[in-house]
Design a protein around this motif. Structure first.
Motif, PDB file in Angstrom:
ATOM      1  N   GLY A 127       0.805  -1.207   0.000  1.00 53.46           N
ATOM      2  CA  GLY A 127       0.000   0.000   0.000  1.00 53.46           C
ATOM      3  C   GLY A 127       0.841   1.260   0.000  1.00 53.46           C
ATOM      4  N   TYR A 128       2.084   1.149  -0.466  1.00 63.07           N
ATOM      5  CA  TYR A 128       3.000   2.288  -0.594  1.00 63.07           C
ATOM      6  C   TYR A 128       2.965   2.793  -2.038  1.00 63.07           C
ATOM      7  CZ  TYR A 128       5.454   1.853   3.929  1.00 63.07           C
ATOM      8  OH  TYR A 128       5.789   1.845   5.268  1.00 63.07           O
ATOM      9  N   GLN A 129       3.269   4.059  -2.227  1.00 64.21           N
ATOM     10  CA  GLN A 129       3.310   4.655  -3.554  1.00 64.21           C
ATOM     11  C   GLN A 129       4.557   4.189  -4.303  1.00 64.21           C
ATOM     12  OE1 GLN A 129       1.138   6.696  -5.284  1.00 64.21           O
ATOM     13  NE2 GLN A 129       2.563   6.503  -7.006  1.00 64.21           N
ATOM     14  N   PHE A 130       4.380   3.677  -5.516  1.00 62.28           N
ATOM     15  CA  PHE A 130       5.517   3.339  -6.362  1.00 62.28           C
ATOM     16  C   PHE A 130       6.095   4.623  -6.953  1.00 62.28           C
ATOM     17  CE2 PHE A 130       7.181   2.793 -10.657  1.00 62.28           C
ATOM     18  CZ  PHE A 130       8.174   1.837 -10.456  1.00 62.28           C
ATOM     19  N   VAL A 131       7.406   4.811  -6.797  1.00 61.36           N
ATOM     20  CA  VAL A 131       8.105   5.944  -7.410  1.00 61.36           C
ATOM     21  C   VAL A 131       9.303   5.375  -8.159  1.00 61.36           C
ATOM     22  CG1 VAL A 131       9.248   8.161  -7.072  1.00 61.36           C
ATOM     23  CG2 VAL A 131       7.402   7.470  -5.523  1.00 61.36           C
ATOM     24  N   ASP A 132       9.352   5.611  -9.453  1.00 59.33           N
ATOM     25  CA  ASP A 132      10.406   5.032 -10.276  1.00 59.33           C
ATOM     26  C   ASP A 132      11.765   5.650  -9.921  1.00 59.33           C
ATOM     27  OD1 ASP A 132      11.887   3.761 -12.230  1.00 59.33           O
ATOM     28  OD2 ASP A 132      10.418   4.109 -13.814  1.00 59.33           O
ATOM     29  N   ALA A 133      12.780   4.792  -9.803  1.00 58.51           N
ATOM     30  CA  ALA A 133      14.123   5.260  -9.464  1.00 58.51           C
ATOM     31  C   ALA A 133      14.680   6.221 -10.495  1.00 58.51           C
ATOM     32  CB  ALA A 133      15.065   4.058  -9.310  1.00 58.51           C
ATOM     33  N   LYS A 134      14.214   6.118 -11.737  1.00 59.86           N
ATOM     34  CA  LYS A 134      14.717   7.034 -12.772  1.00 59.86           C
ATOM     35  C   LYS A 134      14.297   8.475 -12.521  1.00 59.86           C
ATOM     36  CE  LYS A 134      10.942   6.634 -16.172  1.00 59.86           C
ATOM     37  NZ  LYS A 134      10.560   8.055 -16.102  1.00 59.86           N
ATOM     38  N   ASP A 135      13.287   8.663 -11.682  1.00 60.69           N
ATOM     39  CA  ASP A 135      12.832  10.006 -11.353  1.00 60.69           C
ATOM     40  C   ASP A 135      13.447  10.541 -10.062  1.00 60.69           C
ATOM     41  OD1 ASP A 135      11.076  10.008 -13.586  1.00 60.69           O
ATOM     42  OD2 ASP A 135       9.606   8.864 -12.426  1.00 60.69           O
ATOM     43  N   LEU A 136      14.243   9.701  -9.405  1.00 61.04           N
ATOM     44  CA  LEU A 136      14.832  10.088  -8.119  1.00 61.04           C
ATOM     45  C   LEU A 136      16.352  10.056  -8.116  1.00 61.04           C
ATOM     46  CD1 LEU A 136      12.535   8.143  -5.591  1.00 61.04           C
ATOM     47  CD2 LEU A 136      12.331  10.520  -6.325  1.00 61.04           C
ATOM     48  N   PHE A 158       8.905  12.629  -1.456  1.00 65.72           N
ATOM     49  CA  PHE A 158       8.565  12.216  -0.098  1.00 65.72           C
ATOM     50  C   PHE A 158       7.482  13.107   0.512  1.00 65.72           C
ATOM     51  CE2 PHE A 158       9.408  12.252   4.554  1.00 65.72           C
ATOM     52  CZ  PHE A 158       8.997  10.952   4.791  1.00 65.72           C
ATOM     53  N   LYS A 159       7.570  14.388   0.263  1.00 69.66           N
ATOM     54  CA  LYS A 159       6.544  15.312   0.775  1.00 69.66           C
ATOM     55  C   LYS A 159       5.184  15.023   0.131  1.00 69.66           C
ATOM     56  CE  LYS A 159       9.639  19.159   1.919  1.00 69.66           C
ATOM     57  NZ  LYS A 159      10.094  20.514   1.551  1.00 69.66           N
ATOM     58  N   LYS A 160       5.229  14.579  -1.118  1.00 68.21           N
ATOM     59  CA  LYS A 160       3.992  14.311  -1.844  1.00 68.21           C
ATOM     60  C   LYS A 160       3.340  13.004  -1.413  1.00 68.21           C
ATOM     61  CE  LYS A 160       2.145  14.011  -6.567  1.00 68.21           C
ATOM     62  NZ  LYS A 160       2.489  14.080  -8.016  1.00 68.21           N
ATOM     63  N   TYR A 161       4.161  11.954  -1.186  1.00 62.41           N
ATOM     64  CA  TYR A 161       3.601  10.622  -0.966  1.00 62.41           C
ATOM     65  C   TYR A 161       3.764  10.089   0.463  1.00 62.41           C
ATOM     66  CZ  TYR A 161       3.680  10.640  -6.077  1.00 62.41           C
ATOM     67  OH  TYR A 161       3.505  10.974  -7.388  1.00 62.41           O
ATOM     68  N   GLY A 162       4.795  10.486   1.164  1.00 70.91           N
ATOM     69  CA  GLY A 162       4.987  10.024   2.537  1.00 70.91           C
ATOM     70  C   GLY A 162       5.564   8.625   2.637  1.00 70.91           C
ATOM     71  N   LYS A 163       4.895   7.649   2.048  1.00 74.67           N
ATOM     72  CA  LYS A 163       5.364   6.257   2.054  1.00 74.67           C
ATOM     73  C   LYS A 163       5.650   5.836   0.607  1.00 74.67           C
ATOM     74  CE  LYS A 163       4.241   5.426   6.515  1.00 74.67           C
ATOM     75  NZ  LYS A 163       5.173   4.963   7.553  1.00 74.67           N
ATOM     76  N   MET A 164       6.894   5.423   0.328  1.00 75.53           N
ATOM     77  CA  MET A 164       7.271   5.149  -1.055  1.00 75.53           C
ATOM     78  C   MET A 164       7.977   3.805  -1.194  1.00 75.53           C
ATOM     79  SD  MET A 164       8.775   8.807  -2.412  1.00 75.53           S
ATOM     80  CE  MET A 164      10.381   8.533  -1.661  1.00 75.53           C
ATOM     81  N   ILE A 165       7.722   3.155  -2.328  1.00 73.35           N
ATOM     82  CA  ILE A 165       8.493   1.996  -2.774  1.00 73.35           C
ATOM     83  C   ILE A 165       9.338   2.438  -3.963  1.00 73.35           C
ATOM     84  CG2 ILE A 165       8.382  -0.216  -3.986  1.00 73.35           C
ATOM     85  CD1 ILE A 165       7.726  -0.733  -1.251  1.00 73.35           C
ATOM     86  N   VAL A 166      10.644   2.171  -3.900  1.00 73.33           N
ATOM     87  CA  VAL A 166      11.548   2.582  -4.981  1.00 73.33           C
ATOM     88  C   VAL A 166      12.355   1.374  -5.441  1.00 73.33           C
ATOM     89  CG1 VAL A 166      13.416   4.144  -5.643  1.00 73.33           C
ATOM     90  CG2 VAL A 166      11.742   4.874  -3.921  1.00 73.33           C
ATOM     91  N   PRO A 167      12.372   1.080  -6.742  1.00 74.03           N
ATOM     92  CA  PRO A 167      13.234   0.003  -7.230  1.00 74.03           C
ATOM     93  C   PRO A 167      14.701   0.395  -7.105  1.00 74.03           C
ATOM     94  CG  PRO A 167      12.156   1.133  -9.077  1.00 74.03           C
ATOM     95  CD  PRO A 167      11.570   1.694  -7.823  1.00 74.03           C
TER      96      PRO A 167
END
Length: 435
Positions: A127-136, A158-167
């Protein structure tokens, strides 16, 4: 408290392992950023997804039928989805990827899909937000990390989503093209994210309960290390200890963020804490590590000690061939240059010829089949006689020492022995100092 938690491939190998990860993450509300590797081996006979993706790219490149390899990759992801009853249409995404495959497919992009799809599945499961590593994780065109832009991108997300999954394992160049890190690079991804986000600690979850004092393939049930400094870990990692990617230390060390090595399968185990300073002085040595297959070039010339520039003339030869140097033990009229054998096996005679030409009147001898064993410990400097005890232990075991090197900080002592004496050397030192 704000934690970045990274889970390795063995922690994500199956749906059962996914459940363990969820149990760990949900046991505390402070694991805000979770980094995942690609699904690893389920058993010894299995293959890592990353290895399958490298194999798939090789098939594409040489126009070899690849359906069997693709089916193995696809099945791994679909099995996890099915067993966890996830809703994500991962099959559609995989089909879209398959439709783009050709001999021109970019290797970095294709291999990165192991982490990408593993993270997509874990995102829904946690239930965490997926954030692509290419954007971070943002790199310059020369492959160096753009720390400023990375920090900005991480904090906005992080400010936008709070909880993130990053590959893990990859980032992107300024044009958005995928840049793959070296193998084991997901450790580095977690370290970069910990630094950029200002985390209070970085957890690295794997299949062992922390860093061990020696290789368990050599020492049966070696003692675990509860505390270790960044510098000690760097020394052990460089010499072959494989719990963490050796480049992991730099980002968190800069920010003084401690690393916790924990076992996904035994989360109750204490594990290892890695930090700038440690107060545990219960062990004289912290760990023993080593590697085989080094070659030593020994250069001898009369009156060498009275001349300036002889060593630099030799080093120029190794620089010419882009050969990394491990150690340079010196004598009065001779010195040795120790390198990895694989770096010189095809150019050995060229290197010897150039050394003789650059240093007129010199004699050059070559010895291969050398292993290096490093004894590392922050407490050795305050204990007189440690070097003598190490050499005595090795001598009593009937092992001939080929070379000795010690750093000025007295953090490590390195001995060179023959390859066939490698395991015996480690066992002898471990028995004397630990058992």
């Amino acid at each position: 408290m704000f934690v970045v938690a990274k889970f390795g491939g063995s922690s994500l190998a199956s749906a059962e392992q996914f459940k363990k990860v969820k149990g760990i993450v949900s046991s505390s509300d402070v694991r805000n950023i979770v980094v995942v590797s690609a699904a690893g081996k389920r058993n010894k006979a299995d293959s890592k997804l990353t290895d399958l993706l490298f194999l798939l790219h090789a098939h594409l490149r040489y126009s070899v039928p690849y359906e069997n390899v693709w089916n193995l990759i696809e099945t791994r992801f679909l099995d996890i989805k099915k067993e966890l009853d996830l809703k994500i249409d991962i099959k559609q995404e995989l089909e879209e990827l398959k439709s783009t495959l050709s001999k021109d497919t970019n290797e970095d992009f294709l291999v990165s899909r192991g982490e990408y799809f593993t993270a997509r599945l874990m995102s829904e499961y946690l239930g965490y937000q997926f954030v692509d590593a290419k954007d971070l994780i943002l790199f310059n065109y020369d492959g160096t990390l753009n720390q400023e832009k990375t920090k900005e991108a991480v904090n906005i997300a992080f400010k936008k989503y709070g909880k993130m999954i990053v590959p893990g394992f990859y980032g992107a160049y300024p044009d958005g093209q995928i840049h793959l890190l070296s193998r084991g690079g997901s450790d580095v991804t977690g370290s970069i994210l910990a630094q950029a986000s200002g985390a209070t600690k970085y957890e690295n979850w794997t299949d062992v309960s922390g860093v061990l004092m020696a290789d368990p393939r050599i020492i049966e049930n070696p003692k675990g290390i509860t505390q270790i400094t960044y510098s000690e870990l760097r020394e052990l990692s460089y010499m072959g200890a494989s719990v963490l990617h050796q480049e992991t230390v730099f980002p968190v060390q800069q920010a003084n963020i401690p690393i916790y090595i924990k076992n996904t399968n035994k989360p109750e185990d204490e594990g290892t804490i890695i930090q700038e300073n440690c107060d545990d002085d219960s062990q004289i040595i912290t760990g023993i590590a080593g590697k085989k297959n080094f070659t030593s070039f020994t250069i001898y010339r009369d009156q060498m000690s009275n001349e300036v520039g002889v060593i630099s003339a030799a080093l120029a030869v190794f620089d010419k061939y882009k050969i990394s140097i491990e150690h340079i033990p010196t004598g009065i009229d001779n010195f040795s240059v120790v390198v990895e054998s694989k770096d010189v096996e095809k150019i050995l005679y060229d290197v010897v010829a150039d050394l003789r030409n650059n240093i007129s009147g010199s004699t050059v001898t070559v010895e291969d089949g050398i292993a290096l064993v490093a004894v590392v410990g922050r407490n050795m400097a305050s204990k007189p006689g440690i070097s003598g005890k190490i050499f005595g232990v090795i001598g009593n075991a009937g092992i001939n020492i080929k070379m000795i090197a010690q750093g000025s900080q007295e953090l490590n002592i390195i001995v060179g022995v023959l390859n066939e004496d490698f395991e015996k050397t480690i066992k002898s030192i471990y028995d004397a100092f630990v058992k």
